[in-house]
Write a protein that holds these residues in place. Structure first.
Motif, PDB file in Angstrom:
ATOM      1  N   MET A 268      29.013  47.422  36.628  1.00  0.00           N
ATOM      2  CA  MET A 268      30.354  47.616  36.076  1.00  0.00           C
ATOM      3  C   MET A 268      31.411  47.332  37.133  1.00  0.00           C
ATOM      4  O   MET A 268      31.166  47.471  38.337  1.00  0.00           O
ATOM      5  N   GLY A 269      32.602  46.954  36.681  1.00  0.00           N
ATOM      6  CA  GLY A 269      33.729  46.716  37.578  1.00  0.00           C
ATOM      7  C   GLY A 269      35.023  46.878  36.813  1.00  0.00           C
ATOM      8  O   GLY A 269      35.018  47.116  35.603  1.00  0.00           O
ATOM      9  N   ALA A 270      36.140  46.747  37.523  1.00  0.00           N
ATOM     10  CA  ALA A 270      37.442  46.884  36.865  1.00  0.00           C
ATOM     11  C   ALA A 270      38.510  46.144  37.649  1.00  0.00           C
ATOM     12  O   ALA A 270      38.417  46.016  38.877  1.00  0.00           O
ATOM     13  N   HIS A 271      39.526  45.670  36.932  1.00  0.00           N
ATOM     14  CA  HIS A 271      40.657  44.974  37.548  1.00  0.00           C
ATOM     15  C   HIS A 271      41.955  45.458  36.913  1.00  0.00           C
ATOM     16  O   HIS A 271      41.997  45.790  35.719  1.00  0.00           O
ATOM     17  N   ASP A 272      42.993  45.485  37.717  1.00  0.00           N
ATOM     18  CA  ASP A 272      44.330  45.834  37.247  1.00  0.00           C
ATOM     19  C   ASP A 272      44.848  44.665  36.399  1.00  0.00           C
ATOM     20  O   ASP A 272      45.017  43.550  36.907  1.00  0.00           O
ATOM     21  N   THR A 273      45.104  44.894  35.121  1.00  0.00           N
ATOM     22  CA  THR A 273      45.512  43.794  34.241  1.00  0.00           C
ATOM     23  C   THR A 273      46.842  43.171  34.663  1.00  0.00           C
ATOM     24  O   THR A 273      47.089  41.992  34.402  1.00  0.00           O
ATOM     25  N   ALA A 274      47.701  43.950  35.318  1.00  0.00           N
ATOM     26  CA  ALA A 274      48.989  43.407  35.772  1.00  0.00           C
ATOM     27  C   ALA A 274      48.813  42.395  36.896  1.00  0.00           C
ATOM     28  O   ALA A 274      49.724  41.608  37.178  1.00  0.00           O
ATOM     29  N   LYS A 275      47.631  42.384  37.518  1.00  0.00           N
ATOM     30  CA  LYS A 275      47.361  41.479  38.635  1.00  0.00           C
ATOM     31  C   LYS A 275      46.399  40.363  38.240  1.00  0.00           C
ATOM     32  O   LYS A 275      45.964  39.585  39.091  1.00  0.00           O
ATOM     33  N   VAL A 276      46.070  40.282  36.953  1.00  0.00           N
ATOM     34  CA  VAL A 276      45.171  39.239  36.451  1.00  0.00           C
ATOM     35  C   VAL A 276      45.999  38.133  35.814  1.00  0.00           C
ATOM     36  O   VAL A 276      46.892  38.389  35.010  1.00  0.00           O
ATOM     37  N   ASP A 277      45.669  36.901  36.174  1.00  0.00           N
ATOM     38  CA  ASP A 277      46.421  35.736  35.719  1.00  0.00           C
ATOM     39  C   ASP A 277      45.710  35.057  34.558  1.00  0.00           C
ATOM     40  O   ASP A 277      44.846  34.216  34.736  1.00  0.00           O
TER      41      ASP A 277
ATOM     42  N   TRP B 155      33.482  44.305  27.707  1.00  0.00           N
ATOM     43  CA  TRP B 155      34.764  44.601  28.345  1.00  0.00           C
ATOM     44  C   TRP B 155      35.556  45.598  27.503  1.00  0.00           C
ATOM     45  O   TRP B 155      35.372  45.709  26.294  1.00  0.00           O
ATOM     46  N   LEU B 156      36.389  46.339  28.189  1.00  0.00           N
ATOM     47  CA  LEU B 156      37.342  47.181  27.474  1.00  0.00           C
ATOM     48  C   LEU B 156      38.618  47.283  28.298  1.00  0.00           C
ATOM     49  O   LEU B 156      38.595  47.263  29.525  1.00  0.00           O
ATOM     50  N   VAL B 157      39.727  47.343  27.602  1.00  0.00           N
ATOM     51  CA  VAL B 157      41.035  47.501  28.223  1.00  0.00           C
ATOM     52  C   VAL B 157      41.516  48.912  27.927  1.00  0.00           C
ATOM     53  O   VAL B 157      41.423  49.380  26.791  1.00  0.00           O
ATOM     54  N   ALA B 158      41.994  49.595  28.968  1.00  0.00           N
ATOM     55  CA  ALA B 158      42.424  50.983  28.790  1.00  0.00           C
ATOM     56  C   ALA B 158      43.679  51.279  29.607  1.00  0.00           C
ATOM     57  O   ALA B 158      43.864  50.741  30.702  1.00  0.00           O
ATOM     58  N   ASN B 159      44.519  52.131  29.049  1.00  0.00           N
ATOM     59  CA  ASN B 159      45.572  52.742  29.837  1.00  0.00           C
ATOM     60  C   ASN B 159      44.907  53.813  30.682  1.00  0.00           C
ATOM     61  O   ASN B 159      44.111  54.616  30.155  1.00  0.00           O
ATOM     62  N   ILE B 160      45.187  53.832  31.975  1.00  0.00           N
ATOM     63  CA  ILE B 160      44.464  54.743  32.856  1.00  0.00           C
ATOM     64  C   ILE B 160      45.407  55.663  33.627  1.00  0.00           C
ATOM     65  O   ILE B 160      46.570  55.344  33.850  1.00  0.00           O
TER      66      ILE B 160
ATOM     67  N   ALA C 165      43.927  48.783  32.974  1.00  0.00           N
ATOM     68  CA  ALA C 165      42.841  48.050  33.625  1.00  0.00           C
ATOM     69  C   ALA C 165      41.898  47.463  32.594  1.00  0.00           C
ATOM     70  O   ALA C 165      41.775  47.974  31.473  1.00  0.00           O
ATOM     71  N   VAL C 166      41.252  46.371  32.985  1.00  0.00           N
ATOM     72  CA  VAL C 166      40.173  45.819  32.183  1.00  0.00           C
ATOM     73  C   VAL C 166      38.865  46.161  32.902  1.00  0.00           C
ATOM     74  O   VAL C 166      38.708  45.886  34.091  1.00  0.00           O
ATOM     75  N   PHE C 167      37.956  46.790  32.184  1.00  0.00           N
ATOM     76  CA  PHE C 167      36.662  47.197  32.718  1.00  0.00           C
ATOM     77  C   PHE C 167      35.598  46.225  32.223  1.00  0.00           C
ATOM     78  O   PHE C 167      35.618  45.803  31.056  1.00  0.00           O
ATOM     79  N   ILE C 168      34.669  45.878  33.095  1.00  0.00           N
ATOM     80  CA  ILE C 168      33.619  44.916  32.767  1.00  0.00           C
ATOM     81  C   ILE C 168      32.253  45.571  32.893  1.00  0.00           C
ATOM     82  O   ILE C 168      31.966  46.257  33.881  1.00  0.00           O
ATOM     83  N   VAL C 169      31.437  45.383  31.879  1.00  0.00           N
ATOM     84  CA  VAL C 169      30.046  45.854  31.867  1.00  0.00           C
ATOM     85  C   VAL C 169      29.187  44.634  31.595  1.00  0.00           C
ATOM     86  O   VAL C 169      29.261  44.053  30.510  1.00  0.00           O
ATOM     87  N   ASP C 170      28.401  44.192  32.579  1.00  0.00           N
ATOM     88  CA  ASP C 170      27.735  42.909  32.380  1.00  0.00           C
ATOM     89  C   ASP C 170      26.252  42.910  32.734  1.00  0.00           C
ATOM     90  O   ASP C 170      25.740  43.818  33.376  1.00  0.00           O
ATOM     91  N   ALA C 171      25.586  41.864  32.265  1.00  0.00           N
ATOM     92  CA  ALA C 171      24.180  41.622  32.598  1.00  0.00           C
ATOM     93  C   ALA C 171      23.903  40.140  32.417  1.00  0.00           C
ATOM     94  O   ALA C 171      24.387  39.512  31.478  1.00  0.00           O
ATOM     95  N   ALA C 172      23.110  39.592  33.324  1.00  0.00           N
ATOM     96  CA  ALA C 172      22.719  38.182  33.241  1.00  0.00           C
ATOM     97  C   ALA C 172      21.492  38.001  32.363  1.00  0.00           C
ATOM     98  O   ALA C 172      21.041  36.886  32.128  1.00  0.00           O
TER      99      ALA C 172
END
Length: 229
Positions: free
Chosen positions: A119-128, A23-28, A189-196
């Motif tokens: 990969m995916g991303a979410h607006d951190t202001a909308k994450v609880d 994961w990484l958090v960035a100003n976008i 935003a917080v960006f997600i890079v994942d693998a199972a």
């Protein structure tokens, strides 16, 4: 409560011991489009060719095939419900244009294809609070992003990303929610890079490096990053 961290639930860790969430958090800086990203899109067919991927053999690629196994284990047909990675790769392999969402979303989609990582991303202001990768809960609902976004009943066999109040992404990385999507108004935003599983093409660390580099090329500023196991 604002976004705080990402966790992997113990039940997911038990069934997928090699799962990792970068994961990484960035100003976008979200724009309708960006010339740099448009150039990235043009390179994607050549990227797939270098990976030896085409429309006929893409399902056999190790990283896509492993995701199909995960989706089968979640109780859905992988030919109908695809990982975000396969959906993007399939689009490029068929010669279809990439989705034109925004400069930031299009950028990480290009990086996803290049690295063969979901990969995916979410607006951190909308994450609880914390984002947790966990199994679904009985009675839980998911509100998907995009056209035809009707409410989905979450099955307890489904693995989801969820915060303290909602499901953020259904079927591990299949589809994000409209309740926390990156929009023109998003500033962080917080960006997600994942693998199972252990990826065959690109390690999670390298995927994060690649994503960070491309985001900075379009005016974003990476603030922090990490990997959860």
């Amino acid at each position: 409560m604002p976004f705080t961290k990402i966790e992997i639930d113990a039940a997911v860790q038990k069934n997928y011991p090699d799962a990792r969430v970068g994961w990484l958090v960035a100003n976008i800086d979200v724009r309708q489009n960006n010339p740099y990203v448009e150039e990235l899109k043009v390179t994607l067919p050549d990227v797939l060719a270098k990976h030896g991927i085409n429309d006929e053999n893409l399902a056999a690629h190790p990283d896509i095939a492993r995701w199909r196994e995960v989706y089968s284990a979640m109780g859905v047909k992988p030919s109908k419900f695809r990982s975000s990675l396969e959906a993007l790769v399939r689009r490029v392999a068929k010669g279809q244009p990439m989705w034109n969402v925004s400069s930031v979303v299009d950028c990480y989609n290009c990086v996803s294809v290049t690295a063969m990582l979901a990969m995916g991303a979410h607006d951190t202001a909308k994450v609880d609070g914390a984002i947790v990768l966990r199994y679904g809960r009985a009675g839980e609902k998911f509100l998907p992003l995009g056209a035809g976004g009707e409410e989905v009943d979450v099955d307890p066999h489904n693995i989801v990303y969820a915060d303290g109040s909602k499901v953020l992404c259904w079927l591990w990385n299949h589809r994000d929610t409209r309740l926390a999507s990156v929009s023109d108004e998003t500033t962080e935003a917080v960006f997600i890079v994942d693998a199972a599983f252990t990826p065959k093409t690109t390690p999670i660390e390298a995927g994060l490096d690649l994503l960070a580099g491309h985001l900075e090329k379009i005016g974003c500023t990476v603030k922090e990053r990490g990997i959860e196991t």
